[in-house]
Design a protein around this motif. Structure first.
Motif, PDB file in Angstrom:
ATOM      1  N   UNK A 224      34.746 -37.288 -38.720  1.00  0.00           N
ATOM      2  CA  UNK A 224      35.073 -36.691 -40.016  1.00  0.00           C
ATOM      3  C   UNK A 224      36.110 -35.579 -39.860  1.00  0.00           C
ATOM      4  N   UNK A 225      35.960 -34.770 -38.841  1.00  0.00           N
ATOM      5  CA  UNK A 225      36.924 -33.693 -38.594  1.00  0.00           C
ATOM      6  C   UNK A 225      38.300 -34.246 -38.252  1.00  0.00           C
ATOM      7  N   UNK A 226      38.342 -35.307 -37.467  1.00  0.00           N
ATOM      8  CA  UNK A 226      39.632 -35.923 -37.119  1.00  0.00           C
ATOM      9  C   UNK A 226      40.307 -36.513 -38.354  1.00  0.00           C
ATOM     10  N   UNK A 227      39.513 -37.038 -39.268  1.00  0.00           N
ATOM     11  CA  UNK A 227      40.092 -37.575 -40.500  1.00  0.00           C
ATOM     12  C   UNK A 227      40.737 -36.455 -41.320  1.00  0.00           C
ATOM     13  N   UNK A 228      40.034 -35.334 -41.447  1.00  0.00           N
ATOM     14  CA  UNK A 228      40.625 -34.208 -42.153  1.00  0.00           C
ATOM     15  C   UNK A 228      41.888 -33.727 -41.458  1.00  0.00           C
ATOM     16  N   UNK A 229      41.832 -33.633 -40.130  1.00  0.00           N
ATOM     17  CA  UNK A 229      42.987 -33.114 -39.382  1.00  0.00           C
ATOM     18  C   UNK A 229      44.173 -34.044 -39.481  1.00  0.00           C
ATOM     19  N   UNK A 230      43.915 -35.365 -39.401  1.00  0.00           N
ATOM     20  CA  UNK A 230      45.010 -36.330 -39.413  1.00  0.00           C
ATOM     21  C   UNK A 230      45.846 -36.213 -40.688  1.00  0.00           C
TER      22      UNK A 230
END
Length: 1060
Positions: A224-230
């Protein structure tokens, strides 16, 4: 993100697992114990359900499930790899013939998935070509009901490539009896949504996972964090990360790297360093990439100590920094003037075999330059040779260009002479580099001298050398030399388009139209490869000379060239010329015109207008209006014609649109009204308004333009009557137009009419915004109607219009005008009591008012009070206080404040130095002002034109023209473009103090470098007339007339000469 705030991102526990019902008492069967799910078959039918175990276990947690899946994957991988005598082979299993047929039909032997799994994957993937709502997943997967196990469904889900297929298949999964909520399956779905940017769907899936009783683990949260960061959702990412930290979930270094990199790409360096500290606090071990990102952010944030501390920690862990890390640290230490640290970093970089980049070398050279250590710069060149770094003309050119960009042309020339002394000057590129430095400084004489020196050394001119020489001659405006150079260039091959454009621009600039026409003919004959810039220049000449036939012939010829067939500029011109006949067969559609197309259409339409063919113009215009954005383009052309000063074409096009039954867009009509206002053609402006007002979609924009036209025509009373007429008709002019009207009346001194407008607005209950009320208050402030200004403020509050900080500032001025500073302070406190955050900006505004009132002591006391109340002054506050001191000519106090600012850890910026220089120049402390400019450079801040202008204006005002001229040369030497006021000041000084020859020389030098200006051209006329050079003065007057620039006849040469 809102969907998660009520569940995951909350002070409550992660999730509250619902109480499970008591499991029923197990029934003991003949098959007491089930086989290990990861062991080989025992021969029983694979279609039979597994018997219940003797001692049933609790369901595996998601963590155990992940462990088992990973172990099984490792086992299969090892089983495939280990071939030979030591292979891990399964024991022989006795199967019945029916079982063997089923085993072979399943096609699982040696394959990752069974045939039914592969078929399911292909079936779902085949839906990628269908749109939303074109299929029903329940129908598509009807043949796989009760066939796929939960693990196999997860496999099918994981192998999908499209987010819609993942969404629909996941929905189908949840309808199957074998489905059970698991963090693994939710993580798969979230990862797919995150890869394609469907953040909202990912959040909804995460929420569903929480509601189903699944506890998110580090993989799910990291996904989930990687999705926000991407996708740059940093606020949501930080909120989610805070929730993860509160729940004690440990993330991997890969997730942290993803977040750090995303934050740094958006220059959120403060967030990067904060996340870094949190990561270290949680015990996550950083890797090489982490250090690279964090060091870069520390450097760009200006935190030098933290950057070097992180670098030392990185070295301690045996990580080797990348070249970019070394480069940033070297640049940082060089700017700090730390020579030892800079050289140590460079030696460390070379010890790892890393080749420095040009930027690294430039940082080292800049350090050696600031230290005036030219011998060490030479040592750097020798070291480059030692490490086999090519120290050719490119490296030398870099050094010379550094001096050129810094405005140190003498040092650049000195370096050039040193290169010759060392016998290293053997290539033409070094000569050309020095030539380009002179060209950039506007010194074409020295540039030509360098080129002649190269010719004297019998160095053969390359094609590029001829191109640079041509640029020198064009800048000199030496037509004969430029033509000779162009002929020499032509002997090396077909001339390039840039050189052809330079020659053509020279002819056009000097009004050598016949030569320009002949040149175009020769260029086309020689087969020069046109680029878009050259084509635009040629078409521009054709437009100026009304050469429609030539333009059409050129476009037809270029259409035969492959490289121009897909050129939007050419295609648009062809469409204008030939209409629909150039469209492919069967294609009668038109694409919207882009910026290039708009320019092309404008040029060709201008040609047809100049040709005088009215029917042809209408035909082309009708064709334009058939395009999807034709009316928009036509409206934009009207605006472009107005900006270019071609009012007649704008009028013609606007009238044609109305004639054809089209109403131009409001912005174009508003521009026409404004044009007529500038031309003082009020009647025409009124006609345009009457023609388009009834069909206008943005009538308030037209009202604003009409008020502006009245203002330009100096008929403020008619503007007032216009306002009264429209309000009588029941029309609302809008807050913008009313604000403009009040400003116009106020500027003309018609305060009574302005007051009437304000009262009419109140009487008619017109909807006004904060800006309008601010305008009203300011108008009454200027009129001296302070009580009415205060009543406007009270009326504003009674209607619930929220005052802005500007409102309070104006009210402070209202009370200040009445010399009632106590009331001003009361307003200041009132703003605070009404909930307005009186932060640093509010204090600085009050300080600024004290400064404008000449009360520097009160301003200083309020500044100290602001600090006592815990508000730390920033650069803006310090700069305003510095301006107060500089306005009051208190250069000692300004100097003390400057030192205080540095002690508080607030780095002075360009505006700080500007205020300090102003204080010195007002106090006639010119040497200190010059020293301040040197201090700026030492601290790594490049002076701007504004800093030099203060010195230049001070010298010019006192008649010290030589010093002013030196400052002007220093501006050019710094690679800056002087402002118009700078040209005016120096030329005005020459004229006022009778330095006629210097003034004429300066004007001739800047001709072509500055846009046509009324004062400069008028001053030049007076200077020429004072020495009897009437022809040149007449030429300037003609040029001014053609440009519509009025002449200033009240200037006097030598008016201040007696005061010296």
């Amino acid at each position: 993100m809102e969907a998660l705030k009520s569940s995951f991102i909350s002070p409550l526990p992660f999730s509250q697992t619902p109480s499970k019902p008591k499991p029923p008492k197990p029934t003991i069967s003949c098959s007491a114990i089930s086989p290990d799910p990861w062991s080989l078959s025992d021969g029983n039918s694979i279609n039979k359900p597994k018997p219940k175990s003797k001692n049933p276990k609790n369901n595996l947690s998601d963590d155990n499930a992940r462990r088992i899946i990973k172990s099984k994957a490792q086992y299969l991988s090892t089983l495939r790899r280990n071939q030979g005598s030591n292979a891990q082979t399964p024991r022989w299993i006795k199967r019945s013939p029916e079982q063997m047929v089923a085993y072979l039909e399943d096609d699982r032997n040696g394959h990752l998935y069974g045939k039914h799994v592969v078929a399911a994957i292909k079936r779902v993937r085949s839906l990628a070509g269908r749109g939303e709502g074109e299929y029903d997943m329940r129908v598509v997967m009807a043949g796989f009901v009760s066939v796929l196990s939960f693990r196999e469904m997860c496999t099918v889900l994981k192998e999908q490539k499209g987010w819609r297929q993942v969404r629909d298949f996941f929905g189908w999964m949840k309808l199957q009896l074998s489905y059970r909520p698991s963090v693994i399956v939710y993580t798969i779905v979230i990862r797919m949504y995150g890869q394609v940017g469907k953040i909202k769907l990912a959040e909804e899936t995460f929420l569903e996972m929480l509601e189903s009783g699944c506890e998110p683990d580090e993989v799910a949260c990291g996904t989930m964090l990687c999705a926000y960061a991407r996708w740059g959702r940093h606020k949501a990412m930080e909120s989610f990360y805070s929730a993860v930290r509160e729940r004690g979930i440990s993330l991997t270094i890969a997730v942290y790297n993803f977040m750090l990199s995303s934050l740094q790409k958006k220059s959120l360096h403060v967030n990067v360093t904060e996340l870094w500290r949190q990561m270290v606090d949680t015990g996550v071990v950083p890797n090489e990439f982490t250090y690279t990102v964090v060091i870069s952010s520390f450097v760009k944030q200006g935190q030098a100590e933290q950057a070097f501390e992180t670098y030392r920690e990185m070295i301690k862990l045996s990580f080797i920094p990348e070249e970019v890390t070394y480069s940033l640290l070297i640049s940082l230490s060089a700017k700090r003037g730390d020579t030892d640290e800079t050289l140590r970093l460079y030696r460390s970089m070379r010890s790892h075999g890393i080749v420095p980049s040009n930027f690294t070398c430039a940082s080292l050279l800049a350090l050696h330059y600031r230290n005036r250590d030219y011998s060490r710069a030479l040592s750097l060149f020798l070291e480059m040779g030692k490490y086999k770094i090519a120290a050719d003309e490119v490296i030398y050119g870099l050094l010379i260009r550094i001096y050129g960009k810094l405005g140190l042309y003498e040092d650049a020339q000195k370096t050039f002479r040193e290169i010759k002394t060392l016998g290293l000057l053997t290539d033409e590129k070094t000569y050309i580099t020095m030539t380009q430095v002179h060209l950039n400084s506007g010194n074409f004489e020295e540039a030509l001298r360098i080129m002649e020196e190269m010719r004297a050394k019998n160095i053969l001119f390359s094609r590029f050398a001829f191109i640079v020489l041509l640029q020198c001659n064009v800048m000199k405006e030496d037509v004969a030399a430029a033509e000779g150079t162009f002929q020499a260039l032509a002997k090396t091959g077909i001339p390039d388009a840039r050189s052809c454009k330079d020659m053509l621009s020279l002819y056009m600039k000097l009004s050598l139209i016949d030569k320009a026409k002949s040149f175009i003919v020769q260029v086309r004959k020689d087969g020069v490869n046109f680029d878009e810039e050259l084509l635009k220049t040629v078409i521009k000449l054709y437009c100026q000379e009304n050469m429609l036939k030539d333009a059409e012939q050129l476009i037809d010829d270029l259409n035969t060239i492959e490289s121009f067939r897909n050129n939007k500029f050419i295609q648009t011109i062809s469409l204008v010329m030939h209409g629909e006949s150039v469209l492919p067969d069967g294609d009668d559609s038109f694409e919207p015109l882009d910026a290039h197309g708009t320019m092309a259409f404008g040029m060709m339409l201008s040609l047809y207008m100049a040709d005088g063919n009215g029917s042809g113009i209408e035909e082309k215009l009708k064709f334009l209006l058939n395009t999807p954005n034709g009316l928009t383009v036509a409206s934009q052309l009207i605006i472009n014609f107005i900006k270019e000063g071609d009012a007649s074409k704008a009028e013609c096009l606007h009238a044609l649109l109305l004639k054809l039954g089209y109403t131009p867009e409001d912005v174009a009509s508003a521009s026409m009204i404004s044009l007529y206002g500038k031309q003082r053609k009020l009647k025409q402006a009124q006609e345009v308004f009457a023609a388009v007002a009834d069909s206008s979609k943005a009538r308030k924009l037209l009202y604003s333009s009409m008020i502006d036209a009245y203002a330009k025509c100096g008929t403020s009373e008619e503007a007032y009557l216009f306002f009264r007429e429209e309000t009588v008709k029941g029309h609302d002019l809008g807050a913008v137009a009313i604000s403009m009207l009040v400003n116009v009346l106020t500027d003309c001194g018609k305060y009574r009419l302005a007051e009437n407008v304000i009262r009419d607005c109140f009487r008619n209950n017109m909807e006004l915004d904060t800006v309008a009320y601010n305008t009203f208050i300011k108008a009454m402030l200027d009129a001296g109607r302070l009580h009415f200004a205060a009543s406007i403020y009270e009326h504003m509050l009674s209607l619930g219009v929220v005052p802005s900080i500007h409102t309070y500032n104006t009210m402070i001025s209202v009370h200040g005008r009445g010399r009632n500073l106590d009331k001003a302070v009361e307003v200041f406190k009132m703003a605070q009591s009404r909930g307005v955050a009186l932060d640093e900006k509010a204090y600085t505004n009050m300080i600024c008012y004290y400064g404008k009132a000449g009360k520097s002591d009160e301003a200083s006391l309020l500044f100290r009070k602001m600090r006592e109340e815990g508000i730390k002054p920033g650069q803006v506050s310090y700069n305003i206080m510095m301006n107060v001191y500089s306005t009051a000519t208190l250069h000692h106090e300004a100097e003390e404040l400057f030192e205080t600012m540095q002690r508080d850890g607030c780095s002075p910026d360009s505006f700080t130095y500007l205020a300090l220089i102003r204080a010195y120049t007002k106090g006639l402390k010119y040497s200190q002002a010059e020293e301040t400019i040197r201090l700026m450079r030492k601290n790594g801040i490049s002076p701007s034109c504004a800093h030099f202008n203060l010195l230049l204006h001070a010298f010019a005002k006192t008649g010290r023209t030589k010093e002013a001229a030196m400052v002007f040369e220093e501006i050019l030497g710094a690679g800056l473009i002087p402002e118009l006021a700078c040209y005016r000041a120096l030329l005005g000084a020459y004229m006022d103090y009778g330095h006629v020859e210097e003034g004429i020389s300066f004007y001739e030098k800047i001709t072509g470098l500055v846009e046509p200006d009324r004062f400069i051209m008028s001053a030049a006329v007076h200077l020429y007339q004072s020495v009897g050079m009437e022809p040149k003065s007449e030429d300037i007057l003609k040029s001014m007339k053609s440009l519509g620039i009025s002449f200033l006849d009240n200037l006097v040469v030598g008016s201040k000469a007696q005061s010296i």
